[in-house]
Scaffold this motif. Structure first.
Motif, PDB file in Angstrom:
ATOM      1  N   ASP A 261     102.886  76.061  -9.394  1.00 49.59           N
ATOM      2  CA  ASP A 261     103.789  75.326  -8.525  1.00 49.59           C
ATOM      3  C   ASP A 261     103.141  75.044  -7.167  1.00 49.59           C
ATOM      4  OD1 ASP A 261     106.525  74.333  -8.070  1.00 49.59           O
ATOM      5  OD2 ASP A 261     106.497  75.823  -6.475  1.00 49.59           O
ATOM      6  N   GLU A 262     102.563  76.081  -6.572  1.00 51.74           N
ATOM      7  CA  GLU A 262     101.985  75.918  -5.237  1.00 51.74           C
ATOM      8  C   GLU A 262     100.790  74.957  -5.281  1.00 51.74           C
ATOM      9  OE1 GLU A 262     103.149  76.867  -2.480  1.00 51.74           O
ATOM     10  OE2 GLU A 262     101.505  76.703  -1.050  1.00 51.74           O
ATOM     11  N   LYS A 265     102.055  71.436  -5.463  1.00 55.62           N
ATOM     12  CA  LYS A 265     102.606  70.993  -4.184  1.00 55.62           C
ATOM     13  C   LYS A 265     101.498  70.692  -3.182  1.00 55.62           C
ATOM     14  CE  LYS A 265     107.036  71.482  -4.541  1.00 55.62           C
ATOM     15  NZ  LYS A 265     108.348  72.037  -4.397  1.00 55.62           N
ATOM     16  N   MET A 266     100.455  71.513  -3.220  1.00 55.45           N
ATOM     17  CA  MET A 266      99.360  71.309  -2.272  1.00 55.45           C
ATOM     18  C   MET A 266      98.549  70.054  -2.631  1.00 55.45           C
ATOM     19  SD  MET A 266      99.508  73.273   0.240  1.00 55.45           S
ATOM     20  CE  MET A 266     101.277  73.235   0.177  1.00 55.45           C
ATOM     21  N   GLN A 268      99.918  67.440  -3.897  1.00 54.43           N
ATOM     22  CA  GLN A 268     100.791  66.396  -3.329  1.00 54.43           C
ATOM     23  C   GLN A 268     100.525  66.245  -1.833  1.00 54.43           C
ATOM     24  OE1 GLN A 268     104.738  67.852  -4.336  1.00 54.43           O
ATOM     25  NE2 GLN A 268     104.959  66.303  -5.931  1.00 54.43           N
ATOM     26  N   ALA A 269     100.392  67.380  -1.138  1.00 53.28           N
ATOM     27  CA  ALA A 269     100.163  67.326   0.309  1.00 53.28           C
ATOM     28  C   ALA A 269      98.813  66.687   0.627  1.00 53.28           C
ATOM     29  CB  ALA A 269     100.249  68.729   0.905  1.00 53.28           C
TER      30      ALA A 269
END
Lengths: 294, 289
Positions: A261-262, A265-266, A268-269
């Motif tokens: 998950d992390e 998300k990263m 995506q960032a």
């Protein structure tokens, strides 16, 4: 799935993802199946010059973002001899993502620099990306056989092939994937007998075939049962032959889900420009450290 | 009635007290006890991996919240969400209620239309709006914007505006619901006040400001408080629209709680199970996936 030397579950079939491509679009522009990332970028350029999105991707889903990066990391590091122990080392904390995977993530940002993946795609669901692929607005799409029926439903006339996920160094390429779900039986179940019968049936060649019919493309774990891969997967044959099917998070133990998950998300960032590749992986490492110290 | 009034205030008959007991027991068991327990554990180093080795750590957990960017983002987003949605929903619901309180033919129909979004689960609303907001060529809103000559807006994919896009869907969904509460309140206002005001030469704006608004105070209090409370614990719409993304841009306090608490707890429950099976006391984070 074994524990203390005892067998607790056996997966029914494997899963994998690779890059599906629109065969007719490749033919129309006289393109060869790419074998390296550079060749892929050349193919992408041709599509861009002709107003076609090279690859549709629903980056709104963090998992999708993660899959794209992990595929490249697998090709360029984790699947190479030097990266063989990475998953185990990352699980125990003796390796960090930042040290091991930063080169791969820097390479991955080429997708962004070349405008293949854009910030716009952070607002795109996977289903909408599929629409772009099946309507011919986009030429390629990374996923697995579970979407084949959807493709065929949306555009029955479409000719689809698949090649493996690519890296910078060439070779047969990698499929991101691993063993699929395993069935377990509750020892206190009142329907234990019936459940055993189902398992028994699934473990016959006929049972495997029935199971496989709904998940075409995977391979069976039953000895002697081999399915003929559908023609769509011809270009991925070599990767399968080499056994190049692997999902790195499966080696991360309890870190697996939170770090999937992390990491997503990263990524995506990074696409959105809020984090540099270095910051992104450092953030994943920080989270992993917090999880390990629990 | 008279007999009750004659009693001293605050005294509870044993028979009534007995009737209160079951409800009180449930309340204490399922709310007071867990809430107090959670509060107590927040000052300890309890973790789901080592549930039995608990020691007091003071404010450490609370300090760590403000050291991590992601929590600060979550708190900021939650406050932004709660304040903006409270203001917008009420500011739109009151004039809407006033307008639909007047007599005209499509009144009933319009009331239903505005109320309708409140019927759906925020999960459905999220699914619907993620299509409307989409940046793909099939995204309805962006198609409309393109037709108007305005460029694409990356509503949910741009981390600077995603939280506002989430708020907009909730304003859209809940204005009608709050409008109904305001309508009920409006109908309780005596029309004679308006007549008197008219006779005294007050215009419609003056009537609204001097009569309607003050007499709407009960509904304003109710709506503000309820919208604010649901804003401070917002989760479902965030989950269905953005899952807290892109990156961690739309994370809220509750979405972080769910992520850090439940999801990991589930994992660690499995882990704990393994510990129990092994019974050798060593910490094995290994399990085949």
């Amino acid at each position: 799935m074994t524990f203390d030397g005892k067998l607790y579950g056996l997966p029914q079939a494997s899963w994998f993802n690779g890059i599906y491509y629109n065969v007719d679009l490749f033919k129309k522009y006289n393109l060869q199946i790419p074998k390296t990332l550079d060749e892929y970028f050349a193919v992408a350029k041709t599509f861009q010059d002709n107003g076609i999105k090279p690859q549709a991707i629903g980056l709104k889903n963090a998992n999708v973002a993660m899959q794209s990066f992990i595929a490249l990391a697998l090709n360029d590091y984790i699947g190479m001899p030097e990266g063989k122990g990475f998953d185990e080392a990352f699980r125990t904390g003796s390796a960090s993502m930042k040290e091991a995977l930063l080169p791969a993530l820097n390479t991955w940002t080429e997708y962004l620099k070349r405008g293949i993946f854009t910030k716009d795609m952070l607002g795109l669901e996977e289903e909408q990306a599929i629409d772009e692929f099946t309507s011919g607005k986009a030429a390629m799409f990374q996923t697995g056989p579970w979407y084949m029926d959807t493709f065929k439903q949306k555009n029955p006339a479409m000719n689809i092939g698949m090649f493996p996920n690519l890296g910078t160094k060439g070779g047969p390429g990698w499929m991101v994937g691993g063993p699929g779900v395993a069935f377990g039986i509750n020892a206190k179940s009142t329907a234990k007998e019936a459940a055993f019968q189902v398992l028994e049936l699934l473990s016959t060649p006929e049972g495997q075939e029935a199971y496989w019919n709904d998940n075409k493309g995977g391979s069976s774990f039953l000895k002697g049962v081999e399915f003929e891969m559908p023609a769509e997967y011809r270009d991925a044959q070599e990767a399968f032959k080499q056994g190049n099917v692997y999902f790195p998070p499966n080696g991360w133990g309890a870190l697996r889900n939170p770090i999937i998950d992390e990491l997503g998300k990263m990524i995506q960032a990074v696409v959105g420009g809020q984090e540099t590749p270095e910051q992104a992986l450092a953030s994943v490492d920080k989270k992993a450290a917090a999880l390990r110290s629990k | 009635m008279l007999r009750i009034r004659s009693r001293r205030p605050g005294r509870l008959e044993p028979a009534y007290a007995l009737l209160l007991l079951p409800a009180l027991a449930v309340y204490v068991l399922f709310f007071v006890y867990p809430a107090a327990g959670t509060f107590y554990y927040s000052f300890t180093n309890w973790s789901d991996v080592h549930p039995n080795q608990v020691s007091f750590v003071g404010w450490r957990n609370y300090r760590s919240i403000f050291r991590e960017d992601i929590y600060v983002t979550g708190i900021r987003n939650t406050l932004t969400y709660a304040v903006i949605s409270t203001i917008l929903i009420n500011a739109l619901a009151i004039p809407l209620a006033a307008a639909l309180n007047r007599g005209f033919r499509t009144r009933a129909l319009l009331r239903s239309v505005f109320f309708m979004p409140a019927v759906f689960s925020p999960l459905i609303i999220g699914f619907l709006w993620s299509y409307l907001y989409s940046t793909s060529d099939f995204g309805l809103i962006n198609r409309g914007l393109a037709a108007l000559g305005i460029g694409k807006i990356n509503f949910l994919g741009d981390s600077d505006i995603a939280i506002y896009a989430v708020i907009l869907t909730q304003v859209w969904q809940w204005v009608g619901y709050n409008m109904v509460i305001y309508l009920a309140n409006l109908q309780s206002i005596n029309p004679e006040y308006y007549e008197a005001a008219k006779l005294d030469g007050a215009g419609p704006l003056q009537s609204f400001g001097r009569i309607t608004l003050p007499l709407l105070a009960p509904a304003i209090t109710f709506c503000t408080v309820t919208v604010m409370i649901s804003g401070l614990k917002v989760f479902d719409i965030v989950y269905s629209l953005t899952s807290g993304g892109p990156g961690h841009a739309t994370e809220t306090i509750v979405s972080l709680m769910v992520k850090k608490g439940t999801r990991r707890r589930l994992l660690c429950l499995r882990l704990r199970l393994r510990h129990r099976i092994r019974r050798d006391g060593r910490h094995h984070h290994v399990f085949a996936a």
